[in-house]
Design a protein around this motif. Structure first.
Motif, PDB file in Angstrom:
ATOM      1  N   UNK A 213      47.013  41.805  36.120  1.00 16.53           N
ATOM      2  CA  UNK A 213      45.579  41.781  35.826  1.00 16.53           C
ATOM      3  C   UNK A 213      44.794  41.237  37.012  1.00 16.53           C
ATOM      4  N   UNK A 214      45.281  40.142  37.604  1.00 12.09           N
ATOM      5  CA  UNK A 214      44.592  39.553  38.749  1.00 12.09           C
ATOM      6  C   UNK A 214      44.800  40.385  40.014  1.00 12.09           C
ATOM      7  N   UNK A 215      45.985  40.952  40.186  1.00 12.35           N
ATOM      8  CA  UNK A 215      46.209  41.831  41.337  1.00 12.35           C
ATOM      9  C   UNK A 215      45.238  43.002  41.281  1.00 12.35           C
ATOM     10  N   UNK A 216      45.056  43.547  40.082  1.00  6.42           N
ATOM     11  CA  UNK A 216      44.081  44.628  39.930  1.00  6.42           C
ATOM     12  C   UNK A 216      42.677  44.200  40.310  1.00  6.42           C
ATOM     13  N   UNK A 217      42.340  42.947  39.991  1.00  7.50           N
ATOM     14  CA  UNK A 217      41.026  42.433  40.382  1.00  7.50           C
ATOM     15  C   UNK A 217      40.877  42.305  41.882  1.00  7.50           C
TER      16      UNK A 217
ATOM     17  N   UNK B  97      57.076  49.261  32.053  1.00  3.01           N
ATOM     18  CA  UNK B  97      55.704  48.748  32.139  1.00  3.01           C
ATOM     19  C   UNK B  97      55.283  48.434  33.578  1.00  3.01           C
ATOM     20  N   UNK B  98      56.232  47.985  34.400  1.00  2.00           N
ATOM     21  CA  UNK B  98      55.911  47.681  35.795  1.00  2.00           C
ATOM     22  C   UNK B  98      55.568  48.955  36.557  1.00  2.00           C
ATOM     23  N   UNK B  99      56.346  50.004  36.348  1.00  3.50           N
ATOM     24  CA  UNK B  99      56.042  51.281  37.006  1.00  3.50           C
ATOM     25  C   UNK B  99      54.668  51.779  36.562  1.00  3.50           C
ATOM     26  N   UNK B 100      54.384  51.659  35.270  1.00  8.79           N
ATOM     27  CA  UNK B 100      53.074  52.091  34.760  1.00  8.79           C
ATOM     28  C   UNK B 100      51.952  51.283  35.388  1.00  8.79           C
ATOM     29  N   UNK B 101      52.157  49.967  35.541  1.00  9.66           N
ATOM     30  CA  UNK B 101      51.129  49.118  36.143  1.00  9.66           C
ATOM     31  C   UNK B 101      50.911  49.478  37.605  1.00  9.66           C
ATOM     32  N   UNK B 102      51.983  49.671  38.356  1.00 12.78           N
ATOM     33  CA  UNK B 102      51.839  50.021  39.770  1.00 12.78           C
ATOM     34  C   UNK B 102      51.162  51.378  39.929  1.00 12.78           C
ATOM     35  N   UNK B 103      51.473  52.303  39.035  1.00 15.46           N
ATOM     36  CA  UNK B 103      50.746  53.579  39.044  1.00 15.46           C
ATOM     37  C   UNK B 103      49.255  53.349  38.821  1.00 15.46           C
TER      38      UNK B 103
ATOM     39  N   UNK C  31      54.212  36.093  49.358  1.00 16.52           N
ATOM     40  CA  UNK C  31      55.143  35.381  48.492  1.00 16.52           C
ATOM     41  C   UNK C  31      55.593  36.326  47.382  1.00 16.52           C
ATOM     42  N   UNK C  32      56.696  35.985  46.749  1.00 10.32           N
ATOM     43  CA  UNK C  32      57.233  36.813  45.667  1.00 10.32           C
ATOM     44  C   UNK C  32      56.346  36.758  44.432  1.00 10.32           C
ATOM     45  N   UNK C  33      56.637  37.690  43.503  1.00  8.71           N
ATOM     46  CA  UNK C  33      56.037  37.747  42.167  1.00  8.71           C
ATOM     47  C   UNK C  33      54.532  38.014  42.189  1.00  8.71           C
ATOM     48  N   UNK C  34      54.020  38.502  43.319  1.00 13.85           N
ATOM     49  CA  UNK C  34      52.596  38.787  43.410  1.00 13.85           C
ATOM     50  C   UNK C  34      51.728  37.574  43.633  1.00 13.85           C
ATOM     51  N   UNK C  35      52.335  36.429  43.972  1.00 12.31           N
ATOM     52  CA  UNK C  35      51.537  35.228  44.259  1.00 12.31           C
ATOM     53  C   UNK C  35      50.625  35.444  45.457  1.00 12.31           C
TER      54      UNK C  35
ATOM     55  N   UNK D 165      44.822  34.146  42.758  1.00 10.86           N
ATOM     56  CA  UNK D 165      44.574  33.032  41.843  1.00 10.86           C
ATOM     57  C   UNK D 165      44.158  33.597  40.487  1.00 10.86           C
ATOM     58  N   UNK D 166      45.079  33.561  39.531  1.00 11.31           N
ATOM     59  CA  UNK D 166      44.842  34.199  38.239  1.00 11.31           C
ATOM     60  C   UNK D 166      43.726  33.537  37.452  1.00 11.31           C
ATOM     61  N   UNK D 167      43.465  32.263  37.724  1.00  6.66           N
ATOM     62  CA  UNK D 167      42.417  31.550  36.987  1.00  6.66           C
ATOM     63  C   UNK D 167      41.027  31.915  37.486  1.00  6.66           C
ATOM     64  N   UNK D 168      40.924  32.288  38.746  1.00 14.57           N
ATOM     65  CA  UNK D 168      39.612  32.549  39.353  1.00 14.57           C
ATOM     66  C   UNK D 168      39.307  34.036  39.515  1.00 14.57           C
ATOM     67  N   UNK D 169      40.343  34.861  39.591  1.00 14.51           N
ATOM     68  CA  UNK D 169      40.148  36.270  39.884  1.00 14.51           C
ATOM     69  C   UNK D 169      39.781  37.054  38.630  1.00 14.51           C
ATOM     70  N   UNK D 170      38.782  37.928  38.753  1.00 17.33           N
ATOM     71  CA  UNK D 170      38.433  38.819  37.648  1.00 17.33           C
ATOM     72  C   UNK D 170      39.623  39.723  37.320  1.00 17.33           C
ATOM     73  N   UNK D 171      39.792  40.046  36.038  1.00 20.40           N
ATOM     74  CA  UNK D 171      40.936  40.826  35.592  1.00 20.40           C
ATOM     75  C   UNK D 171      40.615  42.314  35.545  1.00 20.40           C
ATOM     76  N   UNK D 172      41.661  43.109  35.752  1.00 25.92           N
ATOM     77  CA  UNK D 172      41.570  44.560  35.659  1.00 25.92           C
ATOM     78  C   UNK D 172      41.800  44.954  34.195  1.00 25.92           C
TER      79      UNK D 172
END
Length: 562
Positions: free
Chosen positions: A65-69, A104-110, A302-306, A333-340
């Motif tokens: 969600x935050x990566x999308x933002x 679900x990960x493949x769907x998200x990356x798509x 960093x790993x895990x999308x950090x 930063x998942x707390x500050x970033x707008x979500x997709x």
């Protein structure tokens, strides 16, 4: 005079052409994620404290969600933005993705618009046939109980997997394309990729059966003439092999990079404008000289999308030339970033299918968290607990009668639980699964004391010169190591329950099947005899946590002198 007029006329013609064609420079943003491992949700990440860089702060980082933002913001600022993967998008994933075969990960990356992804070693966890299914789609999986449960159809990856150096052992032909040229606005950016040549040493043999992994540099350089003939505006290498830096991820143009990636970077064709890397899970933003001696960016998130890697390129689309590269690591930063919102939908669907199992409380700890952070000797509190759990599962005579357990540190994927605070001190099945997601089977083998000592010596210069891969050991087993000693002579004072290990005596030893087959460079373990299979490592771990209130203890089983 006539010649001067001709020259003036030619100059005016060129000027007029330039005005008609418009500016030839284009700004392109490349954003990459490495070692994502199906982490659809944010997890804890430590960043330098801006008020005092000797300290760190913990933030919740990553998650789709935050990566999308972050990507939405980047695309708004520059529509010429392309999103790429630098390997290990799937495999060793938390339950929210793994229970659904990472679909679900493949769907998200798509949905995030990923264009290409170089294969990482974990893309081969389930074999090349399953990875091919990930690319092409369909439900013909080697794990039918998990496949096509996220959706009743699976369309596969819309992005292209790349692998210049992964060959079919029978035919010698590449399994996936070596490169892809991606149109980004007016610019054409070539991405060429390779995975570490040592992949067979870090993947269960069945996962890489029938494949050959060639040298990274030779494989990439071999396709560079073909890429250059197509005149892309820039070439970016995606290499799933990395290193480590003494500098923080936010230090630009660091000069302290070490590890296997340095030699690779020095050998890759000078026509490659920047190198995006993965595998070692820690962020850096460094420069390494190319074969011509010119400094070139080598970056990893960093790993895990950090952290997301970011390259801001300026290219000349008329001359097909890379003019400049600006590199940075972006904290998600998942707390500050707008979500997709589209990613929120995917996460909600995956959680709805997995939460019932994931949220089951399996144990209560004696502390809020047990961490996998290692001390100077390479030992961690969580590593001790996992090794103890494996010994407990294999110690009874009918289970093999093991007296020592070894655990590979790379198999410990997260702290337990992943996130704090955890006032209840409870851990769930999802927490336990996140720590040990591989589903390895425990094996008990017989080794002599001399073989055990030889295996311990294989911890050093592993996976590369100057690096160590310290095994986690069970209660009652102790030893000392001295990094100043010569290779093969670093380990001393090996004891079991206070008594020196007898080189000629035989001992029953338990470990997961990956280690028992010689994984992570521990080839001595493959010499073990009287092999006996046991419990799945995840079951051994959670059963141990259920049987006792585990409290972290000082990690003192391994002693380091230098």
């Amino acid at each position: 005079m006539k010649n001067n007029l001709l020259l003036i006329g030619a100059a005016l013609t060129l000027s007029s052409c330039s005005m008609i064609l418009g500016p030839s420079t284009t700004d392109v943003t490349v954003i990459g994620v490495n070692d994502f491992h199906g982490n659809l949700l944010p997890t804890s990440f430590r960043v330098p404290d801006p008020a005092d860089r000797t300290k760190t702060l913990t933030v919740q980082a990553g998650g789709v969600e935050a990566i999308g933002g972050v990507l939405a913001d980047a695309r708004k600022a520059n529509p010429n933005t392309v999103f790429v993967g630098v390997g290990d998008m799937t495999g060793a994933s938390p339950l929210i993705s793994a229970l659904l075969r990472d679909e679900p990960t493949i769907a998200a990356l798509n949905g995030l618009g990923m264009a290409v992804n170089v294969v990482g070693n974990h893309e081969f966890d389930n074999g090349v046939a399953e990875l091919t299914r990930f690319q092409k789609g369909g439900c013909a999986s080697n794990e039918p109980t998990k496949a096509c449960k996220f959706n009743n159809t699976f369309e596969g990856a819309k992005f292209q997997y790349l692998a210049a150096n992964v060959l079919d052992a029978a035919t010698g032909k590449p399994v996936f394309p070596a490169y892809k040229i991606v149109q980004v606005g007016k610019a054409r950016i070539a991405f060429v990729g390779a995975v570490l040549k040592d992949t067979p040493t870090v993947v269960t043999p069945s996962g890489v059966a029938g494949l050959t992994f060639a040298d990274e540099v030779a494989s990439v350089n071999a396709v560079m003439p073909e890429i250059k003939r197509q005149r892309p505006d820039a070439v970016i290498a995606l290499i799933h092999q990395g290193g480590a830096s003494k500098d923080s991820f936010d230090v630009v143009d660091c000069k302290t990079l070490s590890g296997d990636i340095v030699k690779i970077a020095q050998g890759l064709d000078a026509g490659i404008g920047a190198i995006m890397t993965g595998h070692t899970h820690r962020g850096y933003n460094c420069v390494v000289p190319d074969p011509a001696g010119k400094p070139r960016t080598v970056i990893q998130g960093d790993s895990y999308g950090h952290l997301l890697q970011r390259l801001d390129l300026q290219v000349d689309t008329r001359l097909h030339k890379l003019l400049s590269v600006k590199a940075s690591n972006v904290v998600v930063d998942a707390a500050k970033q707008a979500k997709d919102p589209a990613m929120t939908t995917i996460v909600a669907q995956a959680k709805g299918l997995t939460d019932t199992l994931s949220k089951q409380v399996v144990a209560t700890l004696g502390a809020e968290q047990i961490t996998r952070t290692v001390n100077a000797a390479g030992e961690s509190q969580l590593g001790d607990v996992i090794a103890d759990s494996q010994l407990a599962a294999a110690a009874p005579a009918d289970k093999g009668g093991a007296v020592i357990a070894f655990m590979n540190p790379g198999g410990i994927r997260a702290d337990l639980p992943v996130n704090v605070p955890n006032a209840s001190k409870q851990v769930t099945y999802g927490d336990v699964f996140t720590v040990q997601p591989f589903g390895n089977v425990m094996m008990v083998v017989t080794l002599t004391g001399a073989q055990i000592k030889a295996a311990l010596e294989q911890q050093f210069d592993n996976p590369a010169a100057g690096q160590n891969r310290i095994l986690q050991v069970s209660r009652g087993f102790t030893y000392t190591w001295d990094n100043a000693k010569p290779k093969g002579e670093k380990v001393s004072d090996v004891k079991l329950n206070g008594q020196p290990l007898d080189p000629g005596a035989q001992y029953r030893v338990t470990m997961n099947n990956f280690l028992a087959d010689g994984g992570d460079g521990f080839t001595v373990f493959a010499q073990g005899t009287d092999r006996l299979g046991g419990a799945v490592d995840l079951d051994a771990f959670q059963n141990y946590l259920k049987s006792t209130t585990v409290t972290p203890e000082p990690a003192t089983r391994i002693t380091r002198l230098n």
